[in-house]
Design a protein around this motif. Structure first.
Motif, mmCIF file in Angstrom:
data_model
loop_
_atom_site.group_PDB
_atom_site.id
_atom_site.type_symbol
_atom_site.label_atom_id
_atom_site.label_comp_id
_atom_site.label_asym_id
_atom_site.label_seq_id
_atom_site.Cartn_x
_atom_site.Cartn_y
_atom_site.Cartn_z
ATOM 1 N N ARG A 71 0.827 -1.197 0.000
ATOM 2 C CA ARG A 71 0.000 0.000 0.000
ATOM 3 C C ARG A 71 0.866 1.253 0.000
ATOM 4 N NH1 ARG A 71 -1.890 3.172 3.890
ATOM 5 N NH2 ARG A 71 -1.077 1.791 5.509
ATOM 6 N N THR A 72 1.958 1.227 0.700
ATOM 7 C CA THR A 72 2.849 2.390 0.748
ATOM 8 C C THR A 72 3.741 2.485 -0.472
ATOM 9 O OG1 THR A 72 4.573 1.150 1.886
ATOM 10 C CG2 THR A 72 2.913 2.253 3.256
ATOM 11 N N GLY A 73 3.908 1.382 -1.184
ATOM 12 C CA GLY A 73 4.792 1.366 -2.341
ATOM 13 C C GLY A 73 6.227 1.039 -2.009
ATOM 14 N N PHE A 74 6.547 0.880 -0.722
ATOM 15 C CA PHE A 74 7.939 0.648 -0.343
ATOM 16 C C PHE A 74 8.373 -0.788 -0.576
ATOM 17 C CE2 PHE A 74 8.336 4.789 0.653
ATOM 18 C CZ PHE A 74 7.845 5.248 1.857
ATOM 19 N N SER A 75 7.441 -1.723 -0.520
ATOM 20 C CA SER A 75 7.785 -3.128 -0.715
ATOM 21 C C SER A 75 7.239 -3.610 -2.043
ATOM 22 C CB SER A 75 7.189 -3.978 0.419
ATOM 23 O OG SER A 75 7.727 -3.605 1.656
ATOM 24 N N GLN A 76 8.073 -4.360 -2.768
ATOM 25 C CA GLN A 76 7.676 -4.867 -4.082
ATOM 26 C C GLN A 76 7.909 -6.364 -4.149
ATOM 27 O OE1 GLN A 76 9.703 -2.621 -7.110
ATOM 28 N NE2 GLN A 76 9.053 -0.664 -6.276
ATOM 29 N N LEU A 77 7.162 -6.999 -5.024
ATOM 30 C CA LEU A 77 7.244 -8.439 -5.219
ATOM 31 C C LEU A 77 7.114 -8.713 -6.708
ATOM 32 C CD1 LEU A 77 7.294 -11.138 -3.567
ATOM 33 C CD2 LEU A 77 4.792 -11.110 -3.726
ATOM 34 N N TYR A 78 7.972 -9.583 -7.236
ATOM 35 C CA TYR A 78 7.952 -9.897 -8.667
ATOM 36 C C TYR A 78 7.988 -11.401 -8.883
ATOM 37 C CZ TYR A 78 9.155 -4.990 -9.472
ATOM 38 O OH TYR A 78 9.146 -3.612 -9.507
ATOM 39 N N ALA A 79 7.317 -11.837 -9.935
ATOM 40 C CA ALA A 79 7.449 -13.217 -10.375
ATOM 41 C C ALA A 79 8.866 -13.414 -10.923
ATOM 42 C CB ALA A 79 6.426 -13.527 -11.450
ATOM 43 N N ASP A 80 9.410 -14.609 -10.754
ATOM 44 C CA ASP A 80 10.764 -14.871 -11.234
ATOM 45 C C ASP A 80 10.891 -14.635 -12.733
ATOM 46 O OD1 ASP A 80 11.409 -17.693 -8.996
ATOM 47 O OD2 ASP A 80 11.605 -15.523 -8.699
ATOM 48 N N SER A 81 9.831 -14.890 -13.463
ATOM 49 C CA SER A 81 9.875 -14.792 -14.925
ATOM 50 C C SER A 81 10.037 -13.355 -15.420
ATOM 51 C CB SER A 81 8.609 -15.398 -15.529
ATOM 52 O OG SER A 81 7.459 -14.736 -15.041
ATOM 53 N N VAL A 82 9.747 -12.359 -14.565
ATOM 54 C CA VAL A 82 9.834 -10.962 -15.006
ATOM 55 C C VAL A 82 10.851 -10.167 -14.209
ATOM 56 C CG1 VAL A 82 7.408 -11.054 -15.693
ATOM 57 C CG2 VAL A 82 8.028 -10.036 -13.499
ATOM 58 N N TYR A 123 -3.740 -7.653 -16.376
ATOM 59 C CA TYR A 123 -4.768 -7.143 -15.497
ATOM 60 C C TYR A 123 -4.143 -6.437 -14.292
ATOM 61 C CZ TYR A 123 -7.814 -10.411 -17.996
ATOM 62 O OH TYR A 123 -8.504 -11.095 -18.963
ATOM 63 N N CYS A 124 -4.766 -5.349 -13.908
ATOM 64 C CA CYS A 124 -4.433 -4.648 -12.685
ATOM 65 C C CYS A 124 -5.408 -5.105 -11.603
ATOM 66 C CB CYS A 124 -4.555 -3.147 -12.938
ATOM 67 S SG CYS A 124 -4.303 -2.101 -11.526
ATOM 68 N N ALA A 125 -4.923 -5.188 -10.360
ATOM 69 C CA ALA A 125 -5.776 -5.640 -9.274
ATOM 70 C C ALA A 125 -5.445 -4.890 -7.992
ATOM 71 C CB ALA A 125 -5.612 -7.145 -9.060
ATOM 72 N N ALA A 126 -6.412 -4.854 -7.085
ATOM 73 C CA ALA A 126 -6.230 -4.149 -5.819
ATOM 74 C C ALA A 126 -6.776 -4.977 -4.667
ATOM 75 C CB ALA A 126 -6.941 -2.797 -5.860
ATOM 76 N N ARG A 127 -6.122 -4.850 -3.513
ATOM 77 C CA ARG A 127 -6.583 -5.518 -2.305
ATOM 78 C C ARG A 127 -6.427 -4.555 -1.141
ATOM 79 N NH1 ARG A 127 -2.052 -8.520 0.256
ATOM 80 N NH2 ARG A 127 -3.468 -10.215 0.783
ATOM 81 N N PRO A 128 -7.431 -4.504 -0.250
ATOM 82 C CA PRO A 128 -7.380 -3.542 0.869
ATOM 83 C C PRO A 128 -6.475 -4.038 1.998
ATOM 84 C CG PRO A 128 -9.400 -4.792 0.976
ATOM 85 C CD PRO A 128 -8.703 -5.227 -0.283
#
Length: 122
Positions: free
Chosen positions: A53-64, A95-100
């Motif tokens: 939510r803050t944008g400070f932490s990111q996560l990526y699939a290994d393929s990208v 697709y873009c997605a959001a979670r609260p």
């Protein structure tokens, strides 16, 4: 509740770049952890990237990892996916997605956009 609209897809040659955008309306995108997913023909939808939510932490699939970068502009209530060094295997509807929630995650997500087509030619 939030509404999501993706844009920026198109046709690109292998090795090229595209930047996808996801415009959020309703509640601001900064209230949600955001993610990008993709679904290729005949395949299940797969996780691509996400951030907190803050944008400070990111996560990526290994393929990208190392090729795609997720970012956000809270002043424009927009999330981006910069895609570099594209490969034919990256061809899919994105697709873009959001979670609260606060943390980045590969799922589950509560809100989804309609998707934008990305086609990478060899």
């Amino acid at each position: 509740q939030v509404q999501l609209v993706e844009s920026g897809g198109g046709l690109v040659q292998a090795g090229g770049s595209l930047r996808l955008s996801c415009a959020a309306s309703g509640r601001t995108s900064s209230s949600y952890a955001m993610g990008w997913f993709r679904q290729a023909p005949g395949k299940e939808r797969e996780f691509v990237a996400a951030f907190s939510r803050t944008g400070f932490s990111q996560l990526y699939a290994d393929s990208v990892k190392g090729r795609f970068t997720i970012s956000r502009d809270n002043s424009k209530n927009t999330v981006f996916l910069q895609m570099n060094s594209l490969k034919p295997d990256d061809t899919a509807v994105y697709y873009c997605a959001a979670r609260p929630k606060t943390t980045p995650s590969s799922g589950p997500y509560d809100y989804w956009g309609q998707g934008t087509q990305v086609t990478v030619s060899s």
